[in-house]
Design an enzyme around this catalytic site. Structure first.
Site, PDB file in Angstrom:
ATOM      1  N   SER A   1       0.841  -1.199   0.000  1.00 16.29           N
ATOM      2  CA  SER A   1       0.000   0.000   0.000  1.00 16.29           C
ATOM      3  C   SER A   1       0.872   1.243   0.000  1.00 16.29           C
ATOM      4  O   SER A   1       1.828   1.343   0.782  1.00 16.29           O
ATOM      5  CB  SER A   1      -0.891   0.024   1.248  1.00 16.29           C
ATOM      6  OG  SER A   1      -1.747  -1.094   1.298  1.00 16.29           O
ATOM      7  N   SER A   2       0.555   2.206  -0.870  1.00 21.08           N
ATOM      8  CA  SER A   2       1.205   3.513  -0.889  1.00 21.08           C
ATOM      9  C   SER A   2       2.708   3.362  -1.136  1.00 21.08           C
ATOM     10  O   SER A   2       3.104   2.881  -2.189  1.00 21.08           O
ATOM     11  CB  SER A   2       0.884   4.263   0.407  1.00 21.08           C
ATOM     12  OG  SER A   2       1.252   5.612   0.316  1.00 21.08           O
ATOM     13  N   SER A   3       3.559   3.744  -0.198  1.00 16.84           N
ATOM     14  CA  SER A   3       4.990   3.538  -0.382  1.00 16.84           C
ATOM     15  C   SER A   3       5.292   2.063  -0.610  1.00 16.84           C
ATOM     16  O   SER A   3       6.182   1.704  -1.387  1.00 16.84           O
ATOM     17  CB  SER A   3       5.764   4.052   0.837  1.00 16.84           C
ATOM     18  OG  SER A   3       7.151   3.917   0.658  1.00 16.84           O
TER      19      SER A   3
ATOM     20  N   ALA B   1       3.263   0.062  -2.114  1.00 14.47           N
ATOM     21  CA  ALA B   1       2.840  -0.198  -3.491  1.00 14.47           C
ATOM     22  C   ALA B   1       3.935   0.216  -4.465  1.00 14.47           C
ATOM     23  O   ALA B   1       4.179  -0.459  -5.473  1.00 14.47           O
ATOM     24  CB  ALA B   1       1.547   0.547  -3.791  1.00 14.47           C
TER      25      ALA B   1
ATOM     26  N   HIS C   1      -6.616   8.268  -0.885  1.00 17.82           N
ATOM     27  CA  HIS C   1      -5.364   7.547  -0.644  1.00 17.82           C
ATOM     28  C   HIS C   1      -5.404   6.884   0.729  1.00 17.82           C
ATOM     29  O   HIS C   1      -5.555   7.575   1.725  1.00 17.82           O
ATOM     30  CB  HIS C   1      -4.199   8.534  -0.697  1.00 17.82           C
ATOM     31  CG  HIS C   1      -2.856   7.889  -0.721  1.00 17.82           C
ATOM     32  ND1 HIS C   1      -2.298   7.386  -1.877  1.00 17.82           N
ATOM     33  CD2 HIS C   1      -1.954   7.646   0.253  1.00 17.82           C
ATOM     34  CE1 HIS C   1      -1.119   6.885  -1.602  1.00 17.82           C
ATOM     35  NE2 HIS C   1      -0.890   7.034  -0.311  1.00 17.82           N
TER      36      HIS C   1
END
Length: 304
Positions: free
Chosen positions: A147-149, A151, A288
């Site tokens: 997820s996020s970083s 990802a 996000h």
């Protein structure tokens, strides 16, 4: 680095990740999270945590689950569904833990963007090979998600170590190499990329990914890309650029997907399918990050 922008990324990621609903399951976790410190070469001091379910399958699969900024391996164990799902399907979960004070991943340095380059990606790859050896895991059933970083790092892992992974799911990230620092900054922030202003062709994006493991001609992981339409941390253009990248890698015509399915996998989500190896899932009205769809991950990974 623009500090205010980076702080917004950190704070937004933390708050939204903690609020995300995850798939509910009747199966409960019966194993325990363990830290591993002797998994081999660890050039960037990445932490390794592992969850082995009590009903471990014979020749089990592996899921590498990579946390967001401000997160940790134990934190992602707590607020993602993968350990619970492992009790149902018998796979092992690896939770890498960022060595940096902000909890983000290095997706910017030349080292991490190079196969066996000595960066974060190298450390995570070594966790995978250690786990395969230690537990007799099935090397054809190794998957990566984040997820996020995390990802972003998932895309990097798929590019730098394609031979290790069969499939990946990417929850609100950016293309592999989009955060590249021309000053070789480790764990660097790239506002131009984050704001969706790094735009190029599928062919160019593919060349960036392929250069991370120069000369590699083997199989590559199937990619499933999630992103939200109102993401103001990693802007929605990053969804299109990531899909371009993997379409280019797989040789699909980005401009002519096989089909698009409305309200899939749920209302206001649209799934675009370029072929067996690439799906993009765009979530209208979602910020996000996109919530983890654990059951859908299990389908994409072939466990369900």
């Amino acid at each position: 680095m623009l500090l205010s922008t980076h702080l917004l990324f950190v704070i937004t990621t933390l708050v939204t990740s903690l609020l995300h609903p995850i798939d509910g399951h009747a199966v409960k976790r019966s194993g325990s999270l363990q830290q591993v410190t002797d998994f081999g070469d660890n050039p960037t001091n990445v932490g390794m945590y592992i969850y082995v379910p009590n009903n471990l399958a014979s020749n089990p699969g592996i899921v590498v689950a990579i946390h967001y900024c401000t997160g940790t391996g134990p934190g992602y164990y707590g607020d993602s569904p993968y350990a619970t799902l492992s009790e149902q399907y018998g796979f092992i979960v690896i939770y890498p833990s960022s060595p940096y004070s902000g909890g983000c991943w290095d997706v910017s340095s030349q080292a991490t963007l190079t196969h066996n380059g000595g960066g974060n990606s190298n450390s995570i790859a070594n966790m995978v090979t250690w786990t395969i050896s230690k537990y007799g895991a099935d090397s054809s059933k190794v998957f990566v998600t984040g997820s996020s970083s995390g990802a972003m790092m998932t895309n990097v892992m798929a590019a730098t170590y394609p031979e290790l992974f069969a499939a990946a799911t990417v929850y609100s990230g950016v293309s592999a190499g989009c955060f590249y620092s021309n000053t070789n900054q480790v764990d660097g922030w790239n506002s131009t990329c984050a704001q969706g202003d790094v735009i190029t062709t599928p062919e160019h994006w593919a060349s960036i990914a392929e250069a991370m493991y120069s000369g590699y001609s083997g199989s590559r992981p199937r990619m499933q890309i999630y992103h939200g339409s109102i993401d103001t941390t990693l802007y929605p253009q990053n969804y299109y650029e990531t899909c371009k990248q993997w379409a280019g890698v797989f040789g699909y015509d980005y401009s002519a997907p096989e089909k698009t399915e409305a309200n899939t996998p749920q209302t206001n989500y649209e799934t675009t399918i370029w072929g067996d190896s690439l799906q993009g899932i765009f979530a209208t009205g979602v910020g996000h990050t996109v919530p983890i769809h654990g059951d859908k991950d299990m389908e994409w990974f072939g466990f369900a």
